[in-house]
Motif scaffolding. Structure first.
Motif, short mmCIF file in Angstrom:
data_model
loop_
_atom_site.label_atom_id
_atom_site.label_comp_id
_atom_site.label_asym_id
_atom_site.label_seq_id
_atom_site.Cartn_x
_atom_site.Cartn_y
_atom_site.Cartn_z
N VAL A 173 31.62 58.61 47.51
CA VAL A 173 31.89 59.93 48.09
C VAL A 173 30.98 60.23 49.27
CG1 VAL A 173 30.36 61.11 46.46
CG2 VAL A 173 32.23 62.38 47.56
N GLU A 174 31.56 60.85 50.28
CA GLU A 174 30.82 61.34 51.45
C GLU A 174 31.30 62.78 51.71
OE1 GLU A 174 31.43 58.79 54.77
OE2 GLU A 174 30.53 57.02 53.82
N GLY A 175 30.61 63.74 51.11
CA GLY A 175 31.05 65.13 51.21
C GLY A 175 32.33 65.32 50.44
N THR A 176 33.42 65.67 51.14
CA THR A 176 34.72 65.83 50.48
C THR A 176 35.63 64.63 50.74
OG1 THR A 176 35.57 67.02 52.42
CG2 THR A 176 34.63 68.35 50.63
N LEU A 177 35.08 63.56 51.29
CA LEU A 177 35.84 62.35 51.56
C LEU A 177 35.49 61.26 50.55
CD1 LEU A 177 37.86 61.10 53.58
CD2 LEU A 177 35.88 60.16 54.81
N ILE A 178 36.49 60.82 49.86
CA ILE A 178 36.30 59.76 48.86
C ILE A 178 36.74 58.43 49.46
CG2 ILE A 178 36.90 58.92 46.55
CD1 ILE A 178 37.53 61.79 45.77
N ARG A 179 35.84 57.47 49.48
CA ARG A 179 36.13 56.13 49.99
C ARG A 179 36.40 55.20 48.79
NH1 ARG A 179 34.02 55.26 55.16
NH2 ARG A 179 33.50 53.10 54.64
N VAL A 180 37.53 54.52 48.83
CA VAL A 180 37.91 53.64 47.72
C VAL A 180 38.07 52.21 48.23
CG1 VAL A 180 39.51 53.24 45.82
CG2 VAL A 180 39.17 55.58 46.68
N PRO A 181 37.03 51.36 48.08
CA PRO A 181 37.14 49.96 48.49
C PRO A 181 38.17 49.23 47.63
CG PRO A 181 34.84 50.62 48.21
CD PRO A 181 35.69 51.70 47.60
N ILE A 182 39.00 48.44 48.28
CA ILE A 182 40.02 47.68 47.56
C ILE A 182 39.41 46.38 47.04
CG2 ILE A 182 42.22 46.47 47.76
CD1 ILE A 182 42.99 48.47 49.92
N PRO A 183 39.55 46.12 45.73
CA PRO A 183 38.93 44.91 45.15
C PRO A 183 39.51 43.63 45.76
CG PRO A 183 39.66 46.44 43.44
CD PRO A 183 40.25 46.93 44.71
N LYS A 184 38.67 42.63 45.86
CA LYS A 184 39.13 41.33 46.33
C LYS A 184 40.04 40.71 45.27
CE LYS A 184 35.09 40.28 49.19
NZ LYS A 184 33.97 39.34 49.44
N VAL A 185 41.01 39.94 45.72
CA VAL A 185 41.95 39.30 44.79
C VAL A 185 41.31 38.05 44.22
CG1 VAL A 185 44.26 38.36 44.48
CG2 VAL A 185 43.88 40.20 46.13
N THR A 186 40.59 38.23 43.13
CA THR A 186 39.94 37.10 42.45
C THR A 186 40.68 36.84 41.13
OG1 THR A 186 38.43 38.58 41.26
CG2 THR A 186 37.70 37.75 43.41
N ARG A 187 40.32 35.73 40.51
CA ARG A 187 40.92 35.42 39.22
C ARG A 187 40.59 36.50 38.19
NH1 ARG A 187 45.11 32.41 37.25
NH2 ARG A 187 44.82 32.10 35.01
N GLU A 188 39.38 36.99 38.26
CA GLU A 188 38.94 38.04 37.35
C GLU A 188 39.76 39.31 37.57
OE1 GLU A 188 34.85 39.02 37.78
OE2 GLU A 188 34.85 40.49 36.15
N HIS A 189 40.04 39.64 38.83
CA HIS A 189 40.84 40.82 39.15
C HIS A 189 42.27 40.66 38.63
CE1 HIS A 189 42.27 44.34 41.21
NE2 HIS A 189 43.09 43.63 41.98
N ARG A 190 42.82 39.48 38.79
CA ARG A 190 44.18 39.22 38.29
C ARG A 190 44.24 39.39 36.77
NH1 ARG A 190 47.60 36.25 41.82
NH2 ARG A 190 46.60 35.71 43.80
N GLU A 191 43.25 38.85 36.06
CA GLU A 191 43.22 38.94 34.60
C GLU A 191 43.03 40.38 34.15
OE1 GLU A 191 40.15 36.23 33.50
OE2 GLU A 191 41.41 34.44 33.70
N MET A 192 42.27 41.16 34.94
CA MET A 192 42.09 42.56 34.63
C MET A 192 43.42 43.32 34.75
SD MET A 192 41.88 45.82 35.99
CE MET A 192 41.78 45.42 37.74
N LEU A 193 44.20 42.96 35.76
CA LEU A 193 45.51 43.59 35.95
C LEU A 193 46.47 43.23 34.82
CD1 LEU A 193 46.02 43.18 39.81
CD2 LEU A 193 45.51 45.29 38.56
N VAL A 194 46.39 41.99 34.34
CA VAL A 194 47.22 41.57 33.21
C VAL A 194 46.86 42.40 31.98
CG1 VAL A 194 47.69 39.69 31.59
CG2 VAL A 194 47.61 39.24 34.04
N LYS A 195 45.58 42.60 31.76
CA LYS A 195 45.12 43.42 30.64
C LYS A 195 45.64 44.84 30.76
CE LYS A 195 40.91 44.85 28.19
NZ LYS A 195 39.43 44.76 28.18
#
Length: 262
Positions: A173-195
């Protein structure tokens, strides 16, 4: 001597058939009247042994177990005055559509602004979708921005909702602006999405169970004016409909899993 041969000819057919009966399986032994010269002894009969009971083998039982059960196909119009199976079917199918919509919006390898639209934020005015209180935009392929200038008091709640969305997002967060970094497409990220996809599918099955339970409860109210056989047939039809939806939910999960894992 002549009398002995004569008696042997009469006895011989019955003796041979009795001997053959002993050497054949029990199931093949049948009543048989022997033709012969009528005399004081009458006709000769070979009586079968007591039939043996044949039990199913394990292989036969396993084969029978694998066969599909008879499917119900009730005419919905005939039971319309008891319960609307058409309405039940539409309500059950809506569970599938909700899961598909959920997969498209929240379970994707590439996170997009639309993925955040329906994240539920708990505010003082109740539960609201994130896109109702914040302006969501794509800053870059690696960053999503949520501008909370219109509802600054909801900024903290929005951050909490994004972090707990199950999408593996870590907002800043920066004041009233929320910054949301997009996760890198890793094997761990894919498995998290499956879950996450499995969790959403289980929630869909919970919703389906509620639909089935409500239909069964409604059906019970008609037991006083409907025969038990009819009630039982309708219950079987509803259960069959629910089983078909579960199979469809599992199919969509399998397809999504294959897509996520590549």
């Amino acid at each position: 001597m002549a009398l002995g041969l004569r008696c042997f000819r009469l006895v011989h057919p019955a003796f041979c058939n009795s001997l053959a009966a002993l050497t054949r399986p029990v199931s093949e032994v049948t009543m048989k009247t022997m033709s012969g010269r009528r005399n004081d002894h009458g006709q000769y009969v070979a009586h079968p042994a007591v039939p043996a009971r044949h039990f199913a083998t394990k292989k036969a039982k396993a084969k029978g177990k694998g066969q599909s059960q008879t499917r119900m196909n009730l005419n919905t119009a005939l039971v319309e005055d008891i319960i609307s199976l058409k309405d039940v079917d539409e309500e059950m199918k809506s569970v599938i559509e909700a899961l598909k919509d959920n997969f498209n919006k929240t379970v994707n390898i590439r996170t997009s602004p639309g993925s955040l639209d329906h994240i539920t934020v708990v505010t003082a005015n109740g539960k609201l979708a994130l896109n109702q209180i914040g302006q969501i935009s794509m800053k870059s392929p690696q960053l999503i921005l949520v501008n909370m200038a219109s509802f600054p008091e909801c900024t903290a709640a929005a951050i909490k909702a994004i972090r707990e969305s199950g999408m593996n997002l870590n907002p800043e967060v920066e004041g009233t602006l929320i910054r949301v970094p997009i996760p890198k497409v890793t094997r761990e990220h894919r498995e998290m999405l499956v879950k996450l996809a499995k969790q959403n599918t289980n929630k869909a099955k919970d919703s389906l169970r509620k639909v089935r339970t409500n239909a069964m409860n409604k059906l019970k109210k008609s037991k006083d004016k409907t025969s038990e056989d009819t009630i039982r047939l309708i219950e079987k039809q509803i259960s069959q409909m629910a089983d078909d939806i579960v199979a469809e939910l599992d199919r969509h999960l399998a397809m999504k899993t294959k897509e996520l894992l590549g």
